[in-house]
Design a protein around this motif. Structure first.
Motif, PDB file in Angstrom:
ATOM      1  N   VAL A  79       0.854  -1.181   0.000  1.00 15.29           N
ATOM      2  CA  VAL A  79       0.000   0.000   0.000  1.00 15.29           C
ATOM      3  C   VAL A  79       0.894   1.237   0.000  1.00 15.29           C
ATOM      4  O   VAL A  79       1.976   1.223   0.591  1.00 15.29           O
ATOM      5  CB  VAL A  79      -0.968  -0.002   1.208  1.00 15.29           C
ATOM      6  N   TYR A  80       0.443   2.278  -0.668  1.00 14.07           N
ATOM      7  CA  TYR A  80       1.213   3.501  -0.806  1.00 14.07           C
ATOM      8  C   TYR A  80       0.434   4.682  -0.239  1.00 14.07           C
ATOM      9  O   TYR A  80      -0.790   4.675  -0.202  1.00 14.07           O
ATOM     10  CB  TYR A  80       1.519   3.766  -2.278  1.00 14.07           C
ATOM     11  N   LEU A  81       1.175   5.683   0.147  1.00 14.67           N
ATOM     12  CA  LEU A  81       0.573   6.953   0.537  1.00 14.67           C
ATOM     13  C   LEU A  81       1.345   8.054  -0.178  1.00 14.67           C
ATOM     14  O   LEU A  81       2.489   8.360   0.176  1.00 14.67           O
ATOM     15  CB  LEU A  81       0.610   7.163   2.047  1.00 14.67           C
ATOM     16  N   GLN A  82       0.728   8.608  -1.203  1.00 11.58           N
ATOM     17  CA  GLN A  82       1.323   9.726  -1.918  1.00 11.58           C
ATOM     18  C   GLN A  82       0.945  11.003  -1.190  1.00 11.58           C
ATOM     19  O   GLN A  82      -0.243  11.298  -1.036  1.00 11.58           O
ATOM     20  CB  GLN A  82       0.816   9.775  -3.355  1.00 11.58           C
ATOM     21  N   MET A  83       1.937  11.738  -0.748  1.00  6.62           N
ATOM     22  CA  MET A  83       1.699  12.948   0.027  1.00  6.62           C
ATOM     23  C   MET A  83       2.222  14.153  -0.741  1.00  6.62           C
ATOM     24  O   MET A  83       3.427  14.246  -1.001  1.00  6.62           O
ATOM     25  CB  MET A  83       2.393  12.846   1.393  1.00  6.62           C
ATOM     26  N   ASN A  84       1.330  15.030  -1.127  1.00  7.47           N
ATOM     27  CA  ASN A  84       1.680  16.239  -1.868  1.00  7.47           C
ATOM     28  C   ASN A  84       1.415  17.467  -1.008  1.00  7.47           C
ATOM     29  O   ASN A  84       0.665  17.413  -0.037  1.00  7.47           O
ATOM     30  CB  ASN A  84       0.879  16.321  -3.158  1.00  7.47           C
ATOM     31  N   SER A  85       2.012  18.568  -1.405  1.00  9.26           N
ATOM     32  CA  SER A  85       1.801  19.843  -0.711  1.00  9.26           C
ATOM     33  C   SER A  85       1.989  19.680   0.797  1.00  9.26           C
ATOM     34  O   SER A  85       1.141  20.113   1.596  1.00  9.26           O
ATOM     35  CB  SER A  85       0.404  20.391  -1.018  1.00  9.26           C
ATOM     36  N   LEU A  86       3.077  19.077   1.168  1.00 13.98           N
ATOM     37  CA  LEU A  86       3.301  18.798   2.579  1.00 13.98           C
ATOM     38  C   LEU A  86       3.448  20.072   3.397  1.00 13.98           C
ATOM     39  O   LEU A  86       3.964  21.087   2.912  1.00 13.98           O
ATOM     40  CB  LEU A  86       4.541  17.917   2.752  1.00 13.98           C
ATOM     41  N   LYS A  87       2.960  19.997   4.627  1.00 13.68           N
ATOM     42  CA  LYS A  87       2.988  21.122   5.548  1.00 13.68           C
ATOM     43  C   LYS A  87       3.785  20.727   6.797  1.00 13.68           C
ATOM     44  O   LYS A  87       3.878  19.539   7.119  1.00 13.68           O
ATOM     45  CB  LYS A  87       1.562  21.488   5.962  1.00 13.68           C
ATOM     46  N   PRO A  88       4.318  21.704   7.507  1.00 10.67           N
ATOM     47  CA  PRO A  88       5.034  21.374   8.741  1.00 10.67           C
ATOM     48  C   PRO A  88       4.185  20.558   9.720  1.00 10.67           C
ATOM     49  O   PRO A  88       4.726  19.683  10.427  1.00 10.67           O
ATOM     50  CB  PRO A  88       5.390  22.743   9.319  1.00 10.67           C
ATOM     51  N   GLU A  89       2.884  20.788   9.730  1.00  5.99           N
ATOM     52  CA  GLU A  89       2.014  20.043  10.643  1.00  5.99           C
ATOM     53  C   GLU A  89       1.814  18.593  10.220  1.00  5.99           C
ATOM     54  O   GLU A  89       1.195  17.821  10.956  1.00  5.99           O
ATOM     55  CB  GLU A  89       0.653  20.728  10.789  1.00  5.99           C
ATOM     56  N   ASP A  90       2.344  18.210   9.068  1.00  8.65           N
ATOM     57  CA  ASP A  90       2.312  16.796   8.668  1.00  8.65           C
ATOM     58  C   ASP A  90       3.475  16.018   9.292  1.00  8.65           C
ATOM     59  O   ASP A  90       3.547  14.791   9.144  1.00  8.65           O
ATOM     60  CB  ASP A  90       2.384  16.668   7.149  1.00  8.65           C
ATOM     61  N   THR A  91       4.368  16.720   9.950  1.00 10.08           N
ATOM     62  CA  THR A  91       5.497  16.058  10.592  1.00 10.08           C
ATOM     63  C   THR A  91       5.017  15.064  11.639  1.00 10.08           C
ATOM     64  O   THR A  91       4.240  15.411  12.533  1.00 10.08           O
ATOM     65  CB  THR A  91       6.413  17.102  11.260  1.00 10.08           C
ATOM     66  N   ALA A  92       5.460  13.823  11.501  1.00  9.45           N
ATOM     67  CA  ALA A  92       5.019  12.759  12.405  1.00  9.45           C
ATOM     68  C   ALA A  92       5.715  11.458  12.025  1.00  9.45           C
ATOM     69  O   ALA A  92       6.347  11.374  10.964  1.00  9.45           O
ATOM     70  CB  ALA A  92       3.508  12.567  12.322  1.00  9.45           C
ATOM     71  N   VAL A  93       5.544  10.470  12.870  1.00 10.16           N
ATOM     72  CA  VAL A  93       5.889   9.106  12.499  1.00 10.16           C
ATOM     73  C   VAL A  93       4.639   8.502  11.862  1.00 10.16           C
ATOM     74  O   VAL A  93       3.547   8.551  12.451  1.00 10.16           O
ATOM     75  CB  VAL A  93       6.322   8.260  13.708  1.00 10.16           C
TER      76      VAL A  93
END
Length: 116
Positions: A79-93
């Protein structure tokens, strides 16, 4: 038993993209539920996205709708997770989870850090 191994995390700048992968071994989960969760420092683990069923129905947290896309390659049991337009609040494990119906199996996580 199912083993899940995440990969693809890293350090990026705001606005960049990343693609996370989660490879499952030990059992085919092509029609089961697979999902991504994340946990930021000092916060509880939260749902990000899921995909389930033979038709590949998807669901997303409001905070990532329109920016993240979950997909599945049944031939690769991945399974994949394509993450675009990342923001600082996306920072996580980011954790991968899977199971026939619920989330019975979990990976160890991959760190995603988004700098401003």
């Amino acid at each position: 038993q199912v083993q899940l191994v995440e990969s693809g995390g890293g350090l990026v700048q705001a606005g960049d993209s990343l693609r996370l992968s989660c490879a499952a071994s030990g059992r085919t989960l092509s029609s089961g539920r697979m999902g991504w969760f994340r946990q930021a420092p000092g916060k509880e683990r939260e749902f990000v996205a899921s995909i389930w069923g033979s038709g590949g129905r998807t669901n997303y947290a409001d905070s990532v709708k329109g920016r993240f896309t979950i997909s599945r390659d049944n031939a690769k049991n991945t399974v994949y997770l394509q993450m675009n337009s990342l923001k600082p609040e996306d920072t996580a494990v980011y954790y991968c989870a899977a199971g026939p119906v619920g989330y019975d199996y979990w990976g160890r996580g991959t760190q995603v850090t988004v700098s401003s």
